[in-house]
Scaffold this active site. Structure first.
Site, PDB file in Angstrom:
ATOM      1  CE  LYS A  34      22.695  30.993  69.210  1.00 37.68           C
ATOM      2  NZ  LYS A  34      23.681  30.015  68.681  1.00 37.68           N
ATOM      3  CB  SER A  71      19.641  24.928  68.491  1.00 38.68           C
ATOM      4  OG  SER A  71      20.795  24.359  69.068  1.00 38.68           O
ATOM      5  CD  GLU A  76      27.605  30.014  73.934  1.00 43.18           C
ATOM      6  OE1 GLU A  76      27.747  30.882  73.039  1.00 43.18           O
ATOM      7  OE2 GLU A  76      26.534  29.450  74.168  1.00 43.18           O
ATOM      8  CB  ILE A 123      27.639  27.152  68.680  1.00 42.82           C
ATOM      9  CG1 ILE A 123      28.341  27.718  69.920  1.00 42.82           C
ATOM     10  CG2 ILE A 123      26.345  27.924  68.403  1.00 42.82           C
ATOM     11  CD1 ILE A 123      28.741  29.189  69.818  1.00 42.82           C
ATOM     12  CG  HIS A 161      26.586  34.864  71.032  1.00 45.52           C
ATOM     13  ND1 HIS A 161      26.697  34.188  69.829  1.00 45.52           N
ATOM     14  CD2 HIS A 161      26.022  34.004  71.897  1.00 45.52           C
ATOM     15  CE1 HIS A 161      26.214  32.969  69.971  1.00 45.52           C
ATOM     16  NE2 HIS A 161      25.800  32.819  71.222  1.00 45.52           N
TER      17      HIS A 161
HETATM   18  O1  G3P Z   1      24.102  31.520  73.010  1.00 47.78           O
HETATM   19  C1  G3P Z   1      23.923  30.162  73.087  1.00 47.78           C
HETATM   20  C2  G3P Z   1      24.459  29.455  71.940  1.00 47.78           C
HETATM   21  O2  G3P Z   1      25.432  30.008  71.215  1.00 47.78           O
HETATM   22  C3  G3P Z   1      24.530  27.973  72.085  1.00 47.78           C
HETATM   23  O3  G3P Z   1      23.888  27.488  70.989  1.00 47.78           O
HETATM   24  O4  G3P Z   1      22.258  26.172  69.839  1.00 47.78           O
HETATM   25  O5  G3P Z   1      24.304  25.081  70.735  1.00 47.78           O
HETATM   26  O6  G3P Z   1      22.537  25.875  72.310  1.00 47.78           O
HETATM   27  P1  G3P Z   1      23.214  26.068  70.970  1.00 47.78           P
END
Ligand code: G3P
Length: 224
Positions: free
Chosen positions: A7, A198, A136, A141, A88
């Site tokens: 990111k 993250s 996702e 997220i 995304h």
């Molecule tokens: O592209 C991966 C993302 O959107 C997931 O985010 O921070 O929850 O692993 P995170």
């Protein structure tokens, strides 16, 4: 497939980005696990020197030529970029753009990872036969609450939807994944890999967290 989305987190700015990339490359070799790097656009050609794939966070449908400011697949391909995330959650594009970009990346022999928010979108885009579909749930997220624990049914239903497309597309899952246990659960539910940000980028020790995820993938895959 273990995809690390950098990111635009401050933790990967400047020279830190290549520190994370080197660690991922080393652990990919150690476990024989496919790890792909998804850095901010300005790192793409610099990351071409690593032996593991580098993917763009986004590409445009703009063509070669006088298309200032757009990310053109044919041009980044020449800088050894291996593929791109598409749609995304933080950079959604239209169905028309996705429908154009998946075959375009395929023709360029570039990896396509179509990100989706629900099972209906899995069904819609699996038909395009991208290399990967990444489910996702947007609300998870960045929360540290893993999709594999909070919404396991969305993974199992997505696995079925991808199978029903009857092609070579593989399902990845992401959102809130922060531990080896979250990864193990995701693979046990049928995901062929993970998309994380993250949980890796904001971790105190990149070496131990990437190792934890890679070993969880390799152990769980062996048991399946
Ligand atoms: O592209 C991966 C993302 O959107 C997931 O985010 O921070 O929850 O692993 P995170």
């Amino acid at each position: 497939m273990f995809i690390i989305n950098f990111k635009n987190y401050n933790e990967i700015s400047g020279t830190n980005a290549s520190k994370l990339a080197k660690i991922a490359e080393k652990i990919s070799k150690k476990y024989g696990i496919k790890i792909a790097l998804v850095p901010p656009q300005h790192f793409l050609s610099e990351f071409a020197r690593y032996s593991i794939p580098v993917l763009a966070q986004h590409v445009d449908t703009a063509g070669i030529g006088s298309t200032t400011g757009f990310i053109v697949p044919e041009i980044i391909k020449k800088s050894k970029v291996s593929g791109s995330l598409l749609n995304h959650s933080e950079h959604r594009i239209s169905e028309k753009e996705i429908t154009e970009l998946v075959p375009r990346l395929k023709k360029l022999d570039m990896i396509s990872v179509v990100c989706v928010k629900d099972v209906d979108e899995v069904k819609k885009y699996a038909k395009l036969n991208p290399d990967y579909i990444a489910i996702e749930p947007p609300e998870l997220i960045g929360t540290g609450k893993a999709v594999s624990k909070e919404k396991p049914e969305i993974i199992t239903k997505s696995v079925i939807a991808v199978k029903q497309a009857g092609n070579s597309t593989k399902l990845l899952c992401g959102a809130g994944i922060v531990s080896g246990e979250d990864v193990t659960k995701a693979i046990q539910l049928g995901a062929k890999g993970i998309l994380v940000a993250s949980g890796i980028v904001k971790a105190k020790n990149w070496n131990s967290i990437i190792e934890e995820f890679a070993s969880a993938i390799s152990k769980t895959q062996r048991r399946l």
